[in-house]
Scaffold this motif. Sequence first.
Motif, PDB file in Angstrom:
ATOM      1  N   ASP A 150       0.810  -1.209   0.000  1.00 12.93           N
ATOM      2  CA  ASP A 150       0.000   0.000   0.000  1.00 12.93           C
ATOM      3  C   ASP A 150       0.845   1.261   0.000  1.00 12.93           C
ATOM      4  O   ASP A 150       0.318   2.363   0.101  1.00 12.93           O
ATOM      5  CB  ASP A 150      -0.942   0.007   1.206  1.00 12.93           C
ATOM      6  CG  ASP A 150      -0.178  -0.048   2.535  1.00 12.93           C
ATOM      7  OD1 ASP A 150       1.069  -0.115   2.502  1.00 12.93           O
ATOM      8  OD2 ASP A 150      -0.836  -0.024   3.587  1.00 12.93           O
ATOM      9  N   GLY A 151       2.177   1.114  -0.148  1.00  6.23           N
ATOM     10  CA  GLY A 151       3.045   2.278  -0.196  1.00  6.23           C
ATOM     11  C   GLY A 151       3.600   2.668   1.161  1.00  6.23           C
ATOM     12  O   GLY A 151       4.480   3.520   1.250  1.00  6.23           O
ATOM     13  N   GLN A 190       6.488  12.447   6.748  1.00  5.43           N
ATOM     14  CA  GLN A 190       5.123  12.838   7.060  1.00  5.43           C
ATOM     15  C   GLN A 190       4.971  14.347   7.150  1.00  5.43           C
ATOM     16  O   GLN A 190       3.890  14.898   6.956  1.00  5.43           O
ATOM     17  CB  GLN A 190       4.692  12.190   8.382  1.00  5.43           C
ATOM     18  CG  GLN A 190       4.442  10.698   8.256  1.00  5.43           C
ATOM     19  CD  GLN A 190       3.348  10.364   7.267  1.00  5.43           C
ATOM     20  OE1 GLN A 190       2.351  11.058   7.186  1.00  5.43           O
ATOM     21  NE2 GLN A 190       3.525   9.289   6.500  1.00  5.43           N
ATOM     22  N   SER A 248       4.590  18.146   3.920  1.00  7.71           N
ATOM     23  CA  SER A 248       3.316  18.597   3.389  1.00  7.71           C
ATOM     24  C   SER A 248       3.499  19.908   2.661  1.00  7.71           C
ATOM     25  O   SER A 248       4.597  20.436   2.557  1.00  7.71           O
ATOM     26  CB  SER A 248       2.302  18.733   4.528  1.00  7.71           C
ATOM     27  OG  SER A 248       2.077  17.472   5.136  1.00  7.71           O
ATOM     28  N   MET A 252      -1.181  17.921   1.503  1.00  4.28           N
ATOM     29  CA  MET A 252      -0.927  16.554   1.067  1.00  4.28           C
ATOM     30  C   MET A 252       0.536  16.206   1.298  1.00  4.28           C
ATOM     31  O   MET A 252       1.430  16.928   0.855  1.00  4.28           O
ATOM     32  CB  MET A 252      -1.262  16.397  -0.422  1.00  4.28           C
ATOM     33  CG  MET A 252      -2.690  16.770  -0.789  1.00  4.28           C
ATOM     34  SD  MET A 252      -3.903  15.675  -0.040  1.00  4.28           S
ATOM     35  CE  MET A 252      -3.483  14.134  -0.844  1.00  4.28           C
ATOM     36  N   VAL A 269       3.891  14.707   0.370  1.00 10.65           N
ATOM     37  CA  VAL A 269       4.445  14.346  -0.939  1.00 10.65           C
ATOM     38  C   VAL A 269       5.791  13.661  -0.734  1.00 10.65           C
ATOM     39  O   VAL A 269       6.737  14.260  -0.221  1.00 10.65           O
ATOM     40  CB  VAL A 269       4.614  15.591  -1.827  1.00 10.65           C
ATOM     41  CG1 VAL A 269       5.236  15.202  -3.163  1.00 10.65           C
ATOM     42  CG2 VAL A 269       3.280  16.271  -2.045  1.00 10.65           C
ATOM     43  N   THR A 270       5.881  12.403  -1.095  1.00 12.10           N
ATOM     44  CA  THR A 270       7.126  11.649  -1.103  1.00 12.10           C
ATOM     45  C   THR A 270       7.303  11.035  -2.490  1.00 12.10           C
ATOM     46  O   THR A 270       6.449  11.189  -3.365  1.00 12.10           O
ATOM     47  CB  THR A 270       7.115  10.550  -0.034  1.00 12.10           C
ATOM     48  OG1 THR A 270       6.088   9.589  -0.361  1.00 12.10           O
ATOM     49  CG2 THR A 270       6.830  11.122   1.343  1.00 12.10           C
ATOM     50  N   ASN A 310       7.096   7.957  -3.296  1.00  9.95           N
ATOM     51  CA  ASN A 310       6.077   6.939  -3.556  1.00  9.95           C
ATOM     52  C   ASN A 310       4.709   7.563  -3.823  1.00  9.95           C
ATOM     53  O   ASN A 310       3.997   7.146  -4.740  1.00  9.95           O
ATOM     54  CB  ASN A 310       5.992   5.980  -2.366  1.00  9.95           C
ATOM     55  CG  ASN A 310       7.220   5.097  -2.233  1.00  9.95           C
ATOM     56  OD1 ASN A 310       7.854   4.765  -3.233  1.00  9.95           O
ATOM     57  ND2 ASN A 310       7.572   4.740  -1.018  1.00  9.95           N
ATOM     58  N   THR A 311       4.336   8.566  -3.021  1.00  7.47           N
ATOM     59  CA  THR A 311       3.021   9.173  -3.236  1.00  7.47           C
ATOM     60  C   THR A 311       2.997   9.993  -4.520  1.00  7.47           C
ATOM     61  O   THR A 311       1.958  10.090  -5.168  1.00  7.47           O
ATOM     62  CB  THR A 311       2.648  10.063  -2.046  1.00  7.47           C
ATOM     63  OG1 THR A 311       3.640  11.097  -1.875  1.00  7.47           O
ATOM     64  CG2 THR A 311       2.563   9.253  -0.767  1.00  7.47           C
ATOM     65  N   ARG A 335       1.839   8.382  -7.783  1.00  5.89           N
ATOM     66  CA  ARG A 335       0.412   8.162  -7.989  1.00  5.89           C
ATOM     67  C   ARG A 335      -0.215   9.276  -8.818  1.00  5.89           C
ATOM     68  O   ARG A 335      -1.364   9.153  -9.245  1.00  5.89           O
ATOM     69  CB  ARG A 335      -0.297   8.056  -6.635  1.00  5.89           C
ATOM     70  CG  ARG A 335       0.232   6.919  -5.764  1.00  5.89           C
ATOM     71  CD  ARG A 335      -0.374   6.958  -4.376  1.00  5.89           C
ATOM     72  NE  ARG A 335       0.258   5.980  -3.500  1.00  5.89           N
ATOM     73  CZ  ARG A 335       0.019   5.878  -2.195  1.00  5.89           C
ATOM     74  NH1 ARG A 335      -0.873   6.690  -1.631  1.00  5.89           N
ATOM     75  NH2 ARG A 335       0.643   4.982  -1.467  1.00  5.89           N
ATOM     76  N   MET A 390      -2.328  16.233  -6.367  1.00  3.94           N
ATOM     77  CA  MET A 390      -2.884  15.144  -5.556  1.00  3.94           C
ATOM     78  C   MET A 390      -4.189  15.560  -4.896  1.00  3.94           C
ATOM     79  O   MET A 390      -5.145  14.772  -4.840  1.00  3.94           O
ATOM     80  CB  MET A 390      -1.849  14.717  -4.511  1.00  3.94           C
ATOM     81  CG  MET A 390      -0.590  14.085  -5.104  1.00  3.94           C
ATOM     82  SD  MET A 390       0.724  13.849  -3.868  1.00  3.94           S
ATOM     83  CE  MET A 390      -0.078  12.698  -2.759  1.00  3.94           C
ATOM     84  N   ARG A 414      -7.889  13.887  -5.487  1.00  5.50           N
ATOM     85  CA  ARG A 414      -8.742  13.409  -4.396  1.00  5.50           C
ATOM     86  C   ARG A 414     -10.110  14.070  -4.457  1.00  5.50           C
ATOM     87  O   ARG A 414     -11.139  13.427  -4.236  1.00  5.50           O
ATOM     88  CB  ARG A 414      -8.071  13.686  -3.051  1.00  5.50           C
ATOM     89  CG  ARG A 414      -8.947  13.343  -1.855  1.00  5.50           C
ATOM     90  CD  ARG A 414      -8.201  13.498  -0.549  1.00  5.50           C
ATOM     91  NE  ARG A 414      -7.138  12.498  -0.425  1.00  5.50           N
ATOM     92  CZ  ARG A 414      -6.390  12.356   0.680  1.00  5.50           C
ATOM     93  NH1 ARG A 414      -6.588  13.164   1.726  1.00  5.50           N
ATOM     94  NH2 ARG A 414      -5.462  11.440   0.739  1.00  5.50           N
TER      95      ARG A 414
END
Length: 418
Positions: free
Chosen positions: A18-19, A36, A39, A44, A46-47, A49-50, A53, A202, A206
């Motif tokens: 799930d990342g 974390q 932001s 949101m 942002v890394t 991995n994210t 997407r 992102m 959403r």
Amino acid sequence: MGFMNWFRGPRVATQRKDGGRQVNTPDELADAIRHQSMSNAAGMPVTANTAMRVAAVYACVRLISGAVANLPIDVKERINDDTRTNRPDLLLWSVLRRKPNGWQTPSQFKRMMQAHILLRGNAYAQIVWSRNRVIALLPLDPDRMKVKQADDLSLRYTYTRRDGREVPLKQEEVFHLVGLTLDGVTGVSAITYARETIGLSMAQERHGATTFKNSARPSIVLKHPGKLGKEGLEFLRASLDEYRQGGESEGKALILEEGMDTNQLSMTAEDAQWIESRKFSRTDIAMFFGVPPHMIGDTEKSTSWGSGIEQQSIGFVTYTLEDHLTTWEETSNRDLIREPNVYTRFNRRALVRGDIKTRTEHYVKMLQWGVYSPDEVRAREDENPRQDGKGGVYYDPPNTAGQTDKKEGDLDDPKEPA
């Protein structure tokens, strides 16, 4: 202790499907907390991995890493100022062209390493030496690598294994590809500076997913002339949510009872220009990665035919892809080669493999001017030499100005006046 011994150590999964990441050490905990906090104004995190997407980010990474992966890299030797020759007899040729390690193909290895550069600014691989020759390249997770420059200006690497143990590595043991760098030691990622743009994209995705999950309907307020009890309120909410979600209710009438009425409460996505703002984010992301917008499907503000698209594609090869190819070549020459006059070079002719017209015109000109022989052209197309044995002939150039040989019957040159 050799690298293979600790590389085959206990495998503790740190990356979930799930990342998410499993934290095993204090350093990984600090890294997770730091991620974390990455932001932005859109709220949101942002890394690397994210960010993948986001469709525009994924497309840019796929295009650049795919181009690098599909170009063959040659190991050559400079014989003299005019002569170069391939060196398939060297083990490095086999590592770069056949088998970089025990589980990856060359294209898989190059694609993954290039993706690491784009998303994290650095790519690392363990160099396995044997008798002063490279026999394998083992990719390392850039998130678990620490790099420091010592007082003597040499680089010291510390790699954290999946079981949490740290292993020091010497500079000659690490193949280190560096992207855009500000300190000359480690690279910076486009994700770092594009965080606001990616976070906005992102958040927009959403918002769009939530909107279409609710059948793309605006929020409404229901007015009742009397007073609803708790059970009636819950029944009304459940009925309305069931109506709004799913495509089967699309176009059907909403039945209200007991004199209820509706009023629109919010603007639609079109009124807020949601789609238009997504287009701006997509163009900005392409700009950060140096990819022409049309290559990720954004052709609204550019012509879909003629020299506009063609010149943008040429610019991508010249100013974006060439930068990454040069990084690979120079790093390979520095870290992987110890033989004198040996170097690596990507075969850039492969860039026009899909353009039969350009490739054919190039071959015709090279044949006319005597640069290539027919057999050399056939070899570049992976064909066997001509069976008549005449494929090794170099044609005379069409421009014969200055030729001194005369055929029988030619007139003498006019004499100069006395």
